[in-house]
Motif scaffolding. Structure first.
Motif, mmCIF file in Angstrom:
data_model
loop_
_atom_site.group_PDB
_atom_site.id
_atom_site.type_symbol
_atom_site.label_atom_id
_atom_site.label_comp_id
_atom_site.label_asym_id
_atom_site.label_seq_id
_atom_site.Cartn_x
_atom_site.Cartn_y
_atom_site.Cartn_z
ATOM 1 N N TYR A 27 0.812 -1.211 0.000
ATOM 2 C CA TYR A 27 0.000 0.000 0.000
ATOM 3 C C TYR A 27 0.856 1.277 0.000
ATOM 4 O O TYR A 27 0.763 2.097 -0.917
ATOM 5 N N TYR A 30 3.627 2.942 -2.823
ATOM 6 C CA TYR A 30 3.224 3.641 -4.042
ATOM 7 C C TYR A 30 3.176 5.155 -3.840
ATOM 8 O O TYR A 30 3.327 5.911 -4.805
ATOM 9 N N TYR A 31 2.977 5.608 -2.625
ATOM 10 C CA TYR A 31 2.882 7.046 -2.375
ATOM 11 C C TYR A 31 4.216 7.768 -2.592
ATOM 12 O O TYR A 31 4.267 8.750 -3.337
ATOM 13 N N ARG A 87 -3.079 -0.445 -7.625
ATOM 14 C CA ARG A 87 -2.633 0.424 -6.547
ATOM 15 C C ARG A 87 -1.865 1.626 -7.098
ATOM 16 O O ARG A 87 -2.011 2.747 -6.610
ATOM 17 N N THR A 91 -3.378 5.363 -6.652
ATOM 18 C CA THR A 91 -2.555 6.318 -5.909
ATOM 19 C C THR A 91 -2.262 7.550 -6.751
ATOM 20 O O THR A 91 -2.300 8.688 -6.257
#
Length: 268
Positions: A27, A30-31, A87, A91
């Motif tokens: 999770y 990806y940011y 994802r 994102t």
């Protein structure tokens, strides 16, 4: 008793560490990856005609998603690839907030030979992965893996793709005064096939409309009933026929002999 408690504490810490690693890798990673991207800075000052500066358009361009199909796609490979793509895309939507997203062909890996049942499953998975808010427009272009190379493309496969994604093989999408010309490059062999001829005819019509749009006196008779676009040169978007495998057999197939094309449309 203390030894037993220590063992449970160790197991709890181990599970917590594994959970944190899982959350980060599946999770959170990806940011920071997407945050490395940013929209180009806007040049300040008046526009080219001396008036107000042109509005900025945030457009995200993707290509060759190649969703694996029922023939060559292993279930675990599909699970990993599609989770990562979903994802990354979701994102990017959340952080970058594009106004329009273009996907330039090869949406699917086996669209050129998938059965109706497999096609429906591929489309369902694509729509789930690339879901987007109503204020973001998703525009796709057909690619050779979606309908086949020129020699194996037919009206059934092409119309199946166009119906699902509400597209045509040659059209113009205008966003904030910017004209994007979307073209089915598989149909640009110029050998007179029915699909090629249909796309060529549509390109000539669009070329005519664009020329009328940039002319100062477009009210004369020949442009009177022509649809007008913003007076700007189009940005041409099409899929690439040279995919990763295209350097070998597929590339040879893509370049099968054809008649020399006649002069194509141009913009004056």
């Amino acid at each position: 008793m203390s030894r037993l408690c220590g063992r449970w504490v160790f197991i709890a810490l181990l599970c917590g560490c594994v959970g944190c690693v899982f959350i980060f890798c599946e999770y959170l990673i990806y940011y920071p990856a997407v945050l490395r991207c940013a929209w180009p800075g806007a040049a300040s000052g008046p526009g080219a005609d001396g008036g107000a500066a042109a509005p900025l358009l945030r457009a995200l361009v993707l290509s060759d998603t190649h969703l694996l199909g029922a023939v060559r796609g292993h279930w675990f490979d599909k699970l990993r690839r599609e989770w990562q793509m979903e994802r990354a895309f979701q994102t990017a939507l959340w952080l970058l907030k594009p106004e329009v997203v273009f996907i330039l062909g090869d949406i699917f890996d086996e669209g050129k030979w998938s059965s109706p049942k497999d096609w429906e499953d591929d489309v369902r998975r694509f729509l789930q992965m690339f879901r987007h808010p109503s204020d973001t427009e998703l525009v796709v272009v057909v690619g050779n893996h979606d309908v086949g190379f020129h020699y194996e493309m037919n009206w059934f496969k092409l119309q199946r793709f166009e119906k699902v994604f509400n597209v045509t093989s040659a059209r113009i999408v205008t966003k904030k005064g910017v004209n994007f010309l979307l073209v089915n490059s598989v149909a640009l062999h110029g050998d007179g096939c029915s699909i090629c001829q249909s796309v060529e005819n549509e390109l000539f019509k669009l070329s005519y409309a664009l020329n009328c749009s940039v002319q100062a006196n477009s009210k004369r008779d020949r442009c009177r009933d022509v649809h007008k676009f913003p007076p700007s040169r189009p940005i041409i978007l099409q899929s690439s026929l040279c995919c990763a495998e295209g350097i070998t057999a597929h590339y040879t197939e893509a370049l099968t002999p054809y008649h020399h094309p006649s002069a194509g449309p141009s913009w004056s």
